[in-house]
Design a protein around this motif. Structure first.
Motif, PDB file in Angstrom:
ATOM      1  N   ASP A 126       0.828  -1.215   0.000  1.00 19.70           N
ATOM      2  CA  ASP A 126       0.000   0.000   0.000  1.00 19.70           C
ATOM      3  C   ASP A 126       0.859   1.260   0.000  1.00 19.70           C
TER       4      ASP A 126
ATOM      5  N   ILE B 281       2.242   1.913  -3.482  1.00 26.93           N
ATOM      6  CA  ILE B 281       1.256   2.592  -4.330  1.00 26.93           C
ATOM      7  C   ILE B 281       1.159   4.072  -3.948  1.00 26.93           C
ATOM      8  N   LYS B 282       1.145   4.335  -2.664  1.00 30.34           N
ATOM      9  CA  LYS B 282       1.043   5.716  -2.177  1.00 30.34           C
ATOM     10  C   LYS B 282       2.189   6.582  -2.701  1.00 30.34           C
ATOM     11  N   PHE B 283       3.412   6.025  -2.689  1.00 35.21           N
ATOM     12  CA  PHE B 283       4.580   6.802  -3.097  1.00 35.21           C
ATOM     13  C   PHE B 283       4.956   6.565  -4.560  1.00 35.21           C
ATOM     14  N   ASP B 284       4.131   5.796  -5.285  1.00 36.18           N
ATOM     15  CA  ASP B 284       4.319   5.549  -6.707  1.00 36.18           C
ATOM     16  C   ASP B 284       5.720   4.987  -6.988  1.00 36.18           C
ATOM     17  N   LEU B 285       6.030   3.860  -6.323  1.00 35.63           N
ATOM     18  CA  LEU B 285       7.328   3.222  -6.450  1.00 35.63           C
ATOM     19  C   LEU B 285       7.204   1.886  -7.174  1.00 35.63           C
ATOM     20  N   GLU B 286       8.314   1.405  -7.687  1.00 34.93           N
ATOM     21  CA  GLU B 286       8.382   0.075  -8.276  1.00 34.93           C
ATOM     22  C   GLU B 286       9.113  -0.843  -7.308  1.00 34.93           C
TER      23      GLU B 286
ATOM     24  N   THR C 267       5.686  -6.711  -4.595  1.00 32.42           N
ATOM     25  CA  THR C 267       4.487  -6.928  -5.414  1.00 32.42           C
ATOM     26  C   THR C 267       4.197  -8.412  -5.589  1.00 32.42           C
TER      27      THR C 267
END
Length: 342
Positions: free
Chosen positions: A290, A293-298, A303
């Protein structure tokens, strides 16, 4: 001084032994009187710390007031998902005086709020002195007085050094660090990678796979940590790569053991039941996913583990997904500096 320890699991019990040996008065609070009765009758906490004798000078109680009365320090060793609820019980009961220092030794991120333990504490007790104690440390080895190095992290240098003095002896060495978030993110996310390492072992993969997982894992930990304001140097130290190595390679690690069982075909629920204790990494997978997703990371390892635990993806297929990802530079964020590389 008197020190209250909240929860009588393996780590709380092991640290009670250290503090007792260092000359402090220690009182351990446990929720269940039945556990206390067994400890008092046998002199051992066999479920959590096998074959270790507990001195009679360490007091165990199920009464919070008895545990904290006169204590200068309260050390919380509860599972991370129970920390906020436990802290609220102590606050509502008026059991935390303003001058008392709080130490946390659990490693996780709250699934509901996505907060670290220090962030929860700051929100509920903004004026309280807080220290997190972390690093590569198995309770089993500490209770046997085997050499161990820890990290004391706090926004207050004085507080960090006070905890350093509190635990240091001839088999415990404590370093200080001002990067609380970095130390917390390291301690929490290493459990995710240890689950993955265990799954790899359970599937029968070798040392090559584990080395890759550990190395790429510390990158993911650092990606999230720095996005949350942590310092890169922390991830290269004891709380970062040190704790990651010990958790991914030791059979003392319940996260790794859980992963091994899953790799051998156990369901996650069956694996946890077999372990018989909290597997922090399972909860942290969701929290980290989560936050990713919040920090827009890969974060590909996170995952894939999320998909295995929460979406039912086959573990072997998840490994194949990692291996067949698009080819990339090992250090993408620095690659642009290699303009001369032809």
């Amino acid at each position: 001084m008197k020190i209250a320890i909240v929860a009588a699991g393996s780590w709380g019990t092991a640290l009670s032994l250290v503090l007792n040996e260092n000359g402090h008065e220690v009182c351990v609070w446990a929720r269940h009187q039945s556990q206390i009765d067994i400890i008092n009758q046998t002199g051992m906490n066999e479920k959590y710390l096998k074959n270790i004798k507990i001195p009679k000078s360490i007091q165990f109680t199920s009464d919070i007031k008895t545990a904290v009365e006169g204590a200068e320090i309260i050390l919380f060793s509860v599972p991370s998902q129970q920390y906020q609820k436990t802290l609220e019980i102590f606050i509502e009961g008026g059991f935390i005086r303003k001058e008392v220092m709080l130490i946390n030794v659990s490693k996780g991120i709250d699934m509901n709020t996505l907060e670290t333990i220090s962030q929860i504490t700051q929100r509920l007790l903004p004026e309280q002195t807080f220290v997190t104690l972390s690093g590569p440390s198995h309770a089993e080895e500490v209770s046997q007085k085997l050499p161990t190095a820890l990290v004391s992290a706090s926004s207050s240098r004085k507080a960090a050094e006070r905890v350093q003095d509190l635990f240091s002896n001839d088999y415990i060495r404590v370093y200080t660090n001002p990067d609380v978030v970095g130390v917390e993110i390291s301690g929490a996310l290493k459990n995710i990678i240890a689950l993955g390492a265990g799954i790899s072992d359970g599937l029968g993969y070798g040392d090559n796979a584990k080395a890759a997982l550990i190395t790429r894992g510390i990158n993911e930990i650092a990606y999230l940590g720095t996005a949350m304001g942590a310092t890169m140097e922390t991830f290269r130290g004891l709380a970062g790569v040190g704790d990651l190595i010990v958790t991914c390679t030791s059979m003392h690690s319940r996260n790794r053991r859980c992963g091994i069982l899953m790799g051998k075909g156990y369901s996650f629920e069956a694996a946890v039941e077999e372990i018989g204790m909290v597997v922090e990494g399972a909860y942290t997978v969701k929290s980290a996913y989560d936050l990713m997703i919040k920090f827009d990371l890969e974060m590909p390892i996170t995952t894939e583990l999320y998909k295995v635990l929460y979406e039912g993806k086959d573990a072997r297929v998840a490994v194949n997904s990692l291996m067949s990802r698009q080819k990339k530079h090992e250090i993408d964020e620095y690659a642009k500096g290699f303009d001369h590389w032809e």
